[in-house]
Design an enzyme around this catalytic site. Sequence first.
Site, short mmCIF file in Angstrom:
data_model
loop_
_atom_site.label_atom_id
_atom_site.label_comp_id
_atom_site.label_asym_id
_atom_site.label_seq_id
_atom_site.Cartn_x
_atom_site.Cartn_y
_atom_site.Cartn_z
N ARG A 84 0.84 -1.20 0.00
CA ARG A 84 0.00 0.00 0.00
C ARG A 84 0.88 1.25 0.00
NH1 ARG A 84 -1.70 2.99 4.84
NH2 ARG A 84 -3.41 4.43 4.32
N ARG A 126 -8.21 19.55 7.04
CA ARG A 126 -7.02 19.67 7.87
C ARG A 126 -6.85 21.09 8.40
NH1 ARG A 126 -3.37 15.56 8.25
NH2 ARG A 126 -3.77 13.78 6.89
N LYS A 276 -13.06 2.90 0.96
CA LYS A 276 -12.73 3.01 2.39
C LYS A 276 -13.89 3.69 3.10
CE LYS A 276 -8.60 4.37 3.51
NZ LYS A 276 -7.39 5.25 3.55
N THR A 334 -6.30 -0.34 10.45
CA THR A 334 -6.01 0.67 11.47
C THR A 334 -5.78 0.08 12.85
OG1 THR A 334 -7.51 2.16 10.26
CG2 THR A 334 -6.62 2.96 12.33
#
Length: 537
Positions: A84, A126, A276, A334
């Site tokens: 990945r 962000r 995802k 995760t």
Amino acid sequence: MSMEVPHREKRLYSTDSGSSEMSEHPPVQAAHMANTNLEYMSLLNIFTPTYVVRNTGIICTIGPACNTVDALKTMIEKGMCVARLNFSHGTHEYHAQTITNVREAVSKIPGKSVAIALDTKGPEIRTGLIKGSGTAEIQLSVGSVLKLSTDERHKDIGSEDCVYVDYANLPSVVALGDLVYIDDGLLSCKVTEKGSNYVTTVVQNGGMLGSRKGVNLPGAVVDLPSLSDKDKQDLKFGVEQGVDSIFASFIRKASDIEDIRKELGPKGKHIFIIAKIENEEGVRNFDQILEVTDGVMVARGDLGIEIPAEKVFLAQKMMIGRCNRAGKPVFVATQMLESMVSKPRPTRAEASDVANAVLDGADCVMLSGETAKGKYPVETVGIMSRICLEAEAALYHKRLFNELRELTSKPTTTIQTTCIAAVDASYSQNAAAILTLTSTGKTAFVLAKYRPRCPIIAITRDANVARKCHLHRGIHPLLFCAPMDKDWANDIELRFAAGIEKGRKEGYVFGGSTIVVLSGWKPGPAHTNTIRVFQVE
């Protein structure tokens, strides 16, 4: 205390010398023959040897800790089958070199293949820079007032009083009293006032805040475009580099997948898109997303902030179950072995987390910072591989197969009928492997849906198909490079012979092993309708 186990059947086991012998069916396999879940759990035994071969895929995030050819080669040998690349970090030049290194590492291991996945940055929110520096930090104290500004004049001058957030519609999508989470949920602020280009908050959970940290808005319907300009450039780069899969971040609705597919264009039509799911909106729209995606990742990092932490396991089980029913690959990601970023051993809870993901039905499990930046990337892959082996040995295969078969809509297609029969035969015959010839991967993918206990050896002449097989549980691809024999029947036998040899080399096929093989009645894809069962000489 010893455990008395009724005699059920016998099974071939390999010895240290590589030979084989008949032995009593061990307790874990006796558990497989149980009639109830309680009986099954009662018959599990930690002293039973595991299988020789692992069927669960391991996805490794490649970063500074492991991006050399030698490190990658060792990780592949330990069990990595998908590499990945996280496009939230790094330049195209950096990722191009990583892809080159992965392919060079693969070339050093005969018979191996590794899929390459591009993980998009996605529509993230962000914060800006703190005091003009990428390394500066500020202390946010509980009860202090913090202004979150969308005014670009504050972009590089974040302070204890005001921090920039790069989402212009922030004031529109949050309500008074809502919580805003920052830096993976480590910091939280409650909205007390809204203006045209700011929200005023009170810090609920304080701590140190650095530059460019992620922002989560639980429950809010975020109207960011599914693809940023950066994402579009990254997808173009992925097509040029020949990646096998796109891990699409922050998928919220089915149209997000369709936008990515359109952006990939004809040259990228072979690339798998993995959605995802990492926010509440994605969970709500899961069924629609599942219809159009090639697979799903349960991305528990942001998901655990967007929904209550105590609900994450429910979302994980729901998504895995629906993907298993649909026959689409599903990954769990995760913090699986997070402590191994700095420690040589995982916690007991982490080991159980990996095992439970396998028991739930995940096709692959993923390592993130553990391999990208951790001190023990190779050891982490090895430990994850061993945990998967143990979990697979404890799977209640009989019940799983029967449930998947019963949930299949009738009438079944020819390929479904053939694959169901092949998996059923593998259980009845206690087969060492199922061998299938595949041009597009479809036969192998349908076989994987019905979760045979034994490995599926998928023999193909298409390198891209071979690599994508790693995204499905139980498929062990063999890229058959010999020229096609003029005699089609003889060509089939040559390919099956190569598959059997692969099983021998990998330690799960021996003389006397039962093999189930699938093939078509004529050359070309979509003609699989023939099953044979035979013993290896």
